[in-house]
Design an enzyme around this catalytic site. Structure first.
Site, PDB file in Angstrom:
ATOM      1  N   ARG A 236      46.016   2.007 -12.176  1.00 21.69           N
ATOM      2  CA  ARG A 236      45.559   0.853 -13.099  1.00 21.69           C
ATOM      3  C   ARG A 236      46.826   1.049 -13.702  1.00 21.69           C
ATOM      4  NH1 ARG A 236      42.984  -1.231  -9.214  1.00 21.69           N
ATOM      5  NH2 ARG A 236      40.815  -0.526  -9.607  1.00 21.69           N
ATOM      6  N   ASP A 260      52.674   0.771  -7.915  1.00 20.81           N
ATOM      7  CA  ASP A 260      51.593  -0.717  -7.549  1.00 20.81           C
ATOM      8  C   ASP A 260      50.576  -1.527  -8.204  1.00 20.81           C
ATOM      9  OD1 ASP A 260      50.957  -1.810  -4.673  1.00 20.81           O
ATOM     10  OD2 ASP A 260      49.136  -1.499  -5.236  1.00 20.81           O
ATOM     11  N   GLU A 265      49.293  -7.830 -14.857  1.00 19.27           N
ATOM     12  CA  GLU A 265      49.528  -8.232 -13.595  1.00 19.27           C
ATOM     13  C   GLU A 265      48.176  -9.441 -13.288  1.00 19.27           C
ATOM     14  OE1 GLU A 265      47.825  -4.038 -10.887  1.00 19.27           O
ATOM     15  OE2 GLU A 265      46.316  -5.407 -10.330  1.00 19.27           O
ATOM     16  N   HIS A 297      50.482  -4.863  -5.991  1.00 14.37           N
ATOM     17  CA  HIS A 297      49.110  -3.909  -5.532  1.00 14.37           C
ATOM     18  C   HIS A 297      48.921  -4.114  -4.148  1.00 14.37           C
ATOM     19  CE1 HIS A 297      45.066  -3.341  -8.435  1.00 14.37           C
ATOM     20  NE2 HIS A 297      44.654  -2.763  -7.336  1.00 14.37           N
TER      21      HIS A 297
END
Ligand code: NAD
Length: 333
Positions: A236, A260, A265, A297
């Site tokens: 996260r 990622d 985000e 992600h």
């Protein structure tokens, strides 16, 4: 007929959910928009709502859903930091998640990022396509014999540790709930965060986002890292304090960072913003570093994971509507 509204739907979600529900009596309404208090009205007439990581089922949103008659929120993710569970409980909303759809997908992506970053594969590929066959500036390091730190030894952390052990790395790990049997069997040594920060050439984060893990990597942690260390985060975004990370990158001490997930985000990742003006200055700065690799992600994005997410989601929506229990370990309220 059970009506379910799916928010933040992408083509691959729709395909997987329709495939998994063939023959059932679930009637889907697929929405492109994310779920917020403002968009909750789109669930009118649905008993179930299905959300993903960047939807925002906070208290006002859940109140709006409850008023519409929604009874069940099915998260199609493992992480559940997005939802106000206390509010859901108070409102009598059932909440489920998909605790393990494919930990292999996520662990393998973490390792893919590590290999690509260390061996500078994206830069090398760009060069070759430009007919530049020079190798200058593309030197990496052997993972064999180096030390990796795994923060969080749950499902994904353990698989990542196993893959890195396969490369011949020494693996240190930290988890407030260690698994000594697993560690002994796989040659992993439990340690503390400071030692991991000081001794590892590679650190990979695999904890959920909680008040305790928020900014678990911040300026003090980054200052402890070995020069040239690589940091990987597929868990996260808010595990890392972005501004401190940018300062550490500017100092040139870090070998590289692969992300990622990103603190801010929401509203950016999963969207095609090409041709638009990027408003997030921190993300824009991160994108300028040659030793930063970012994916939006996508660690979960394998056929196996999408199929399993859809299977669990459909089974739980169908079970709830027909008065049957949820699948084991999926209920959050
Ligand atoms: P898990 O519950 O199996 O394991 C999490 C581990 O973290 C547990 O062992 C727990 O004890 C440990 N932990 C909790 N607090 C900690 C702390 N303060 N320090 C160190 N460890 C701590 O979860 P998992 O399936 O391995 O998933 C981990 C996380 O990965 C999820 O919470 C989710 O946020 C993220 N995730 C990301 C993607 C993606 O596509 N990028 C996909 C799935 C999951």
């Amino acid at each position: 007929m059970i009506h379910a509204t799916v928010f933040d739907t992408k083509p691959y979600d729709r395909e997987a959910l329709e495939g998994a529900s063939a023959g059932s009596d679930i009637g889907w309404r697929f929405m492109d928009c994310r779920l917020t208090a403002e968009t909750a009205h789109a669930a009118q007439g649905s008993q179930a709502v299905c959300t993903f990581v960047n939807d925002r089922p906070d208290r006002p949103c859940l109140e709006a859903l409850a008023k519409l008659g929604v009874k069940h929120i099915a998260l199609r993710s493992a992480g559940f930091n997005s939802i106000d569970l206390a509010a859901a409980k108070e409102l009598g909303l059932a909440v489920t998640r998909v605790p393990a759809y494919s930990p292999y997908a996520v662990a393998e992506h973490a390792v893919a990022l590590l290999l690509a970053l260390n061996r500078k594969i994206p830069r090398a590929n760009n060069r070759v396509h430009d007919l530049n066959f020079s190798l200058n500036g593309l030197v990496g390091f052997d993972l064999h014999g180096k030390t990796a730190g795994i923060v969080g030894t749950g499902k994904i952390g353990r698989i990542t540790a196993g893959i890195l052990r396969g490369f011949g790395m020494r693996v240190l790990a930290f988890d407030p709930f260690p698994a000594p049997g697993w560690a002994d069997e796989h040659g992993v040594e439990y340690s503390d965060l400071r030692t991991i920060a000081r001794e590892c050439e590679v650190i990979s984060l695999h904890t959920p986002l909680t008040p305790e893990t928020h900014h678990i990597v911040r300026a003090e942690t980054l200052a402890l890292l070995k020069p040239g260390a690589i940091l990987i985060n597929v868990s996260r975004g808010a595990l890392i304090e972005t501004k401190a990370l940018i300062e550490a990158l500017k100092s040139g001490r870090l070998g590289g960072v692969a992300l990622d997930v990103y603190e801010e985000e929401e509203g950016v990742f999963f969207e095609d913003l090409s041709g638009q003006i990027l408003q997030d200055d921190d993300l824009a700065r991160l994108l300028t570093f040659p030793n930063v690799l970012i994916t939006a992600h996508q660690a979960f994005l394998t056929h196996e994971a999408l199929g399993e997410i859809a299977r669990v989601t459909v089974t739980n929506i169908d079970a709830f509507a027909n008065g049957r229990p949820f699948l084991p370990e999926t209920a959050l309220t």
